[in-house]
Design a protein around this motif. Sequence first.
Motif, short mmCIF file in Angstrom:
data_model
loop_
_atom_site.label_atom_id
_atom_site.label_comp_id
_atom_site.label_asym_id
_atom_site.label_seq_id
_atom_site.Cartn_x
_atom_site.Cartn_y
_atom_site.Cartn_z
N ASP A 67 120.46 22.85 73.61
CA ASP A 67 122.12 22.87 73.41
C ASP A 67 122.95 22.99 75.08
N LEU A 68 122.29 23.93 75.48
CA LEU A 68 123.12 23.82 77.06
C LEU A 68 122.84 23.05 77.95
N SER A 69 122.25 21.91 77.80
CA SER A 69 122.25 20.59 78.36
C SER A 69 123.72 20.04 77.76
N VAL A 70 123.35 20.12 76.46
CA VAL A 70 124.91 19.37 76.22
C VAL A 70 125.73 19.90 76.67
N LEU A 71 126.08 21.39 76.30
CA LEU A 71 127.54 21.94 76.56
C LEU A 71 127.78 21.59 78.03
N LEU A 72 126.54 21.97 78.50
CA LEU A 72 126.96 21.73 80.86
C LEU A 72 126.68 20.24 81.37
N GLY A 73 125.45 20.10 80.68
CA GLY A 73 125.28 18.34 81.75
C GLY A 73 123.72 18.74 81.55
N TYR A 74 122.79 17.97 81.69
CA TYR A 74 121.79 18.14 81.70
C TYR A 74 121.02 17.90 83.58
N GLU A 75 122.14 18.28 84.62
CA GLU A 75 121.75 18.01 85.84
C GLU A 75 121.69 19.67 85.71
N HIS A 76 122.74 20.34 85.54
CA HIS A 76 122.65 22.22 85.54
C HIS A 76 121.69 22.96 84.49
N VAL A 77 120.72 22.10 83.90
CA VAL A 77 120.01 23.14 82.93
C VAL A 77 118.22 22.81 83.20
N TYR A 78 117.48 23.64 83.55
CA TYR A 78 116.21 23.53 83.84
C TYR A 78 115.76 24.51 83.53
N LEU A 79 114.76 23.83 82.78
CA LEU A 79 113.45 24.65 81.73
C LEU A 79 112.04 25.34 82.83
N PHE A 80 111.72 26.03 82.73
CA PHE A 80 111.14 26.98 83.97
C PHE A 80 109.83 28.08 82.38
N PRO A 81 109.32 26.95 81.32
CA PRO A 81 107.43 27.37 81.04
C PRO A 81 106.85 27.74 81.55
N ALA A 82 106.29 28.36 80.53
CA ALA A 82 104.51 28.57 81.20
C ALA A 82 103.70 27.80 81.71
N SER A 83 102.89 28.08 82.48
CA SER A 83 101.94 27.47 82.53
C SER A 83 101.04 26.58 82.07
N TYR A 84 100.66 27.54 80.84
CA TYR A 84 99.51 27.38 79.93
C TYR A 84 100.12 27.09 79.07
N ARG A 85 99.89 26.07 78.10
CA ARG A 85 99.76 25.63 77.15
C ARG A 85 98.85 26.30 75.85
N GLY A 86 99.48 27.16 75.25
CA GLY A 86 98.36 28.27 73.95
C GLY A 86 97.89 29.27 74.54
N THR A 87 97.59 30.12 73.62
CA THR A 87 96.51 31.14 74.91
C THR A 87 95.09 31.63 74.45
N GLY A 88 94.42 32.79 74.93
CA GLY A 88 93.30 33.34 75.02
C GLY A 88 92.64 31.99 75.40
N LYS A 89 91.31 31.49 75.39
CA LYS A 89 90.50 30.81 75.22
C LYS A 89 91.42 29.43 74.86
N THR A 90 91.87 28.94 73.81
CA THR A 90 92.87 27.55 73.93
C THR A 90 93.61 27.35 74.98
N ALA A 91 93.90 27.85 75.74
CA ALA A 91 95.19 28.12 76.58
C ALA A 91 94.34 26.95 77.89
N ARG A 92 95.55 26.03 78.06
CA ARG A 92 95.29 25.09 78.81
C ARG A 92 96.50 24.52 79.67
N GLN A 93 95.75 24.29 81.28
CA GLN A 93 97.50 24.26 81.76
C GLN A 93 97.76 22.71 81.34
N ASP A 94 99.28 22.21 81.52
CA ASP A 94 99.66 21.64 80.66
C ASP A 94 101.01 20.74 81.74
N GLU A 95 100.95 19.37 82.37
CA GLU A 95 101.65 18.57 83.14
C GLU A 95 102.39 18.65 82.79
N SER A 96 102.47 18.43 81.87
CA SER A 96 104.55 18.33 81.40
C SER A 96 104.99 19.41 81.97
#
Length: 114
Positions: A67-96
Amino acid sequence: MTDFDVQKIRDFLTSRSKDNIPGSITLQGLTGSAVYFPVASLVKKGLQKIHILILENSTQASYAAGDLSVLLGYEHVYLFPASYRGTGKTARQDESFQVQRTTALRAVSEYFRQ
């Protein structure tokens, strides 16, 4: 009727921008994408600053970034996700996620080089 009050936001911005004081504001009564219109307005007021929006989970963060990318422009919005996808024993690194984190950190680094 909602608790959303444009005058309160305007007063908040005016008082904070005079003294360049960080602060927070709570908005109530807004749902869905409507939440991000006043957020975008706050950010546009201080576009040359870094603004951090912390949300409860990755789904909410992804929707907010979209939503903010549409309102502000994609060059002004960055997502900082967790390093891993999943939790516990199923957690694995996600390259994206690693790419998104690196891009966000690079943007912050470049901001402070100016």
